[in-house]
Design a protein around this motif. Sequence first.
Motif, PDB file in Angstrom:
ATOM      1  N   VAL A  94     -63.497  14.256  -7.117  1.00 52.34           N
ATOM      2  CA  VAL A  94     -64.422  14.788  -8.115  1.00 52.34           C
ATOM      3  C   VAL A  94     -63.957  14.326  -9.492  1.00 52.34           C
ATOM      4  CG1 VAL A  94     -64.978  16.806  -6.698  1.00 52.34           C
ATOM      5  CG2 VAL A  94     -63.110  16.941  -8.376  1.00 52.34           C
ATOM      6  N   PRO A  95     -64.785  14.454 -10.527  1.00 53.31           N
ATOM      7  CA  PRO A  95     -64.345  14.074 -11.879  1.00 53.31           C
ATOM      8  C   PRO A  95     -63.210  14.976 -12.374  1.00 53.31           C
ATOM      9  CG  PRO A  95     -66.744  14.224 -11.762  1.00 53.31           C
ATOM     10  CD  PRO A  95     -66.217  14.833 -10.502  1.00 53.31           C
ATOM     11  N   VAL A  96     -62.069  14.373 -12.679  1.00 54.26           N
ATOM     12  CA  VAL A  96     -60.891  15.105 -13.148  1.00 54.26           C
ATOM     13  C   VAL A  96     -60.289  14.365 -14.333  1.00 54.26           C
ATOM     14  CG1 VAL A  96     -58.648  16.099 -12.547  1.00 54.26           C
ATOM     15  CG2 VAL A  96     -60.392  15.832 -10.768  1.00 54.26           C
ATOM     16  N   ALA A  97     -59.824  15.116 -15.322  1.00 55.94           N
ATOM     17  CA  ALA A  97     -59.075  14.549 -16.443  1.00 55.94           C
ATOM     18  C   ALA A  97     -57.788  15.335 -16.620  1.00 55.94           C
ATOM     19  CB  ALA A  97     -59.899  14.585 -17.723  1.00 55.94           C
ATOM     20  N   TYR A 103     -44.406   8.055 -15.157  1.00 56.74           N
ATOM     21  CA  TYR A 103     -45.769   7.904 -15.661  1.00 56.74           C
ATOM     22  C   TYR A 103     -46.494   6.786 -14.912  1.00 56.74           C
ATOM     23  CZ  TYR A 103     -49.551   7.454 -19.116  1.00 56.74           C
ATOM     24  OH  TYR A 103     -50.782   7.406 -19.740  1.00 56.74           O
ATOM     25  N   ALA A 104     -45.812   5.670 -14.707  1.00 60.57           N
ATOM     26  CA  ALA A 104     -46.411   4.544 -13.989  1.00 60.57           C
ATOM     27  C   ALA A 104     -46.747   4.917 -12.550  1.00 60.57           C
ATOM     28  CB  ALA A 104     -45.460   3.344 -14.018  1.00 60.57           C
ATOM     29  N   ASP A 155     -55.567   5.285 -17.570  1.00 58.08           N
ATOM     30  CA  ASP A 155     -55.115   5.613 -18.919  1.00 58.08           C
ATOM     31  C   ASP A 155     -56.241   5.196 -19.867  1.00 58.08           C
ATOM     32  OD1 ASP A 155     -53.994   5.501 -21.511  1.00 58.08           O
ATOM     33  OD2 ASP A 155     -51.995   5.059 -20.738  1.00 58.08           O
ATOM     34  N   ALA A 156     -57.015   6.174 -20.328  1.00 58.76           N
ATOM     35  CA  ALA A 156     -58.282   5.885 -21.000  1.00 58.76           C
ATOM     36  C   ALA A 156     -58.108   5.046 -22.257  1.00 58.76           C
ATOM     37  CB  ALA A 156     -59.003   7.191 -21.328  1.00 58.76           C
ATOM     38  N   PHE A 202     -54.963  10.548 -22.011  1.00 62.88           N
ATOM     39  CA  PHE A 202     -56.017  10.951 -21.088  1.00 62.88           C
ATOM     40  C   PHE A 202     -55.850  10.159 -19.802  1.00 62.88           C
ATOM     41  CE2 PHE A 202     -58.087  12.214 -24.999  1.00 62.88           C
ATOM     42  CZ  PHE A 202     -58.875  13.299 -24.645  1.00 62.88           C
ATOM     43  N   LEU A 203     -55.644  10.830 -18.688  1.00 64.59           N
ATOM     44  CA  LEU A 203     -55.661  10.189 -17.385  1.00 64.59           C
ATOM     45  C   LEU A 203     -56.913  10.643 -16.646  1.00 64.59           C
ATOM     46  CD1 LEU A 203     -51.939  10.386 -16.175  1.00 64.59           C
ATOM     47  CD2 LEU A 203     -53.061   8.732 -17.691  1.00 64.59           C
TER      48      LEU A 203
END
Length: 256
Positions: A140-143, A177-178, A187-188, A220-221
């Motif tokens: 689903v859409p997640v940020a 992080y990677a 990574d927006a 933002f991921l």
Amino acid sequence: MKLATYNINGINGRLDILLHWLEEAAPDVVCLQELKAPNEKFPHRAIEKAGYGAIWRGQKSWNGVAILSRGVEPIETRCSLPGDADDDQGRYIEAAVNGVIIGCLYLPNGNPAPGPKFDYKLRWCERLQTYAQDLLDLEVPVALIGDFNVMPTDLDVYKPERWRDDALFRPEVRRAYAAILKQGWTDALRTLHPDEAIYTFWPYWRKAFERDAGLRIDHFLLSPALAVGLKAAGVDRWVRALPQTSDHAPLWIEVA
């Protein structure tokens, strides 16, 4: 849909700045970090008057996170990061807003490194990685939004050679992080600005903001279901230039 994140560095001391920015920028969803206020001191009435519903997890003097949503009430889905029932720090809160799952986080700083604080940071990264995969599995859409306290690459820090031993730039943290990105997150800001030095934080000392000696530590991921609609991203640097402001500037993205 315009999403934003802002490490406010003390919400009550900088409430006027927050309200001014909300009026000018009009984000649909805002993730706040470092509230530095207990739950009962969160200024919900002023935020409601500005047109935003809110959920928050406060903590006296330190940490604290909140999610604001314009014109609707965010539906809280989680108030802590899974994986450690004894971790009582206010660093994660999550809500559903207009069909999107929003995870607001304030990842530990970790300094001095090495040491107990750095060990806690690495454990927190491990928990985040595990839970991030759970979120992706929902399809689903997640940020995942907030202050990650990590500069992923040399491009994300002014004079990287000066930061090699800092907990925000040590290889263990950048690898963590990677590893999350490798799960399938986008990574927006870096996706839309792949070669540009863009910062979200400038220390108060040595005229760092005036010299643009900054760091990119707010991120933002986006899950694949949300990343497909990514249209724009930027930093509201003008907020960092205001008197008595936070050492961070708001970061925002627009998604269809």
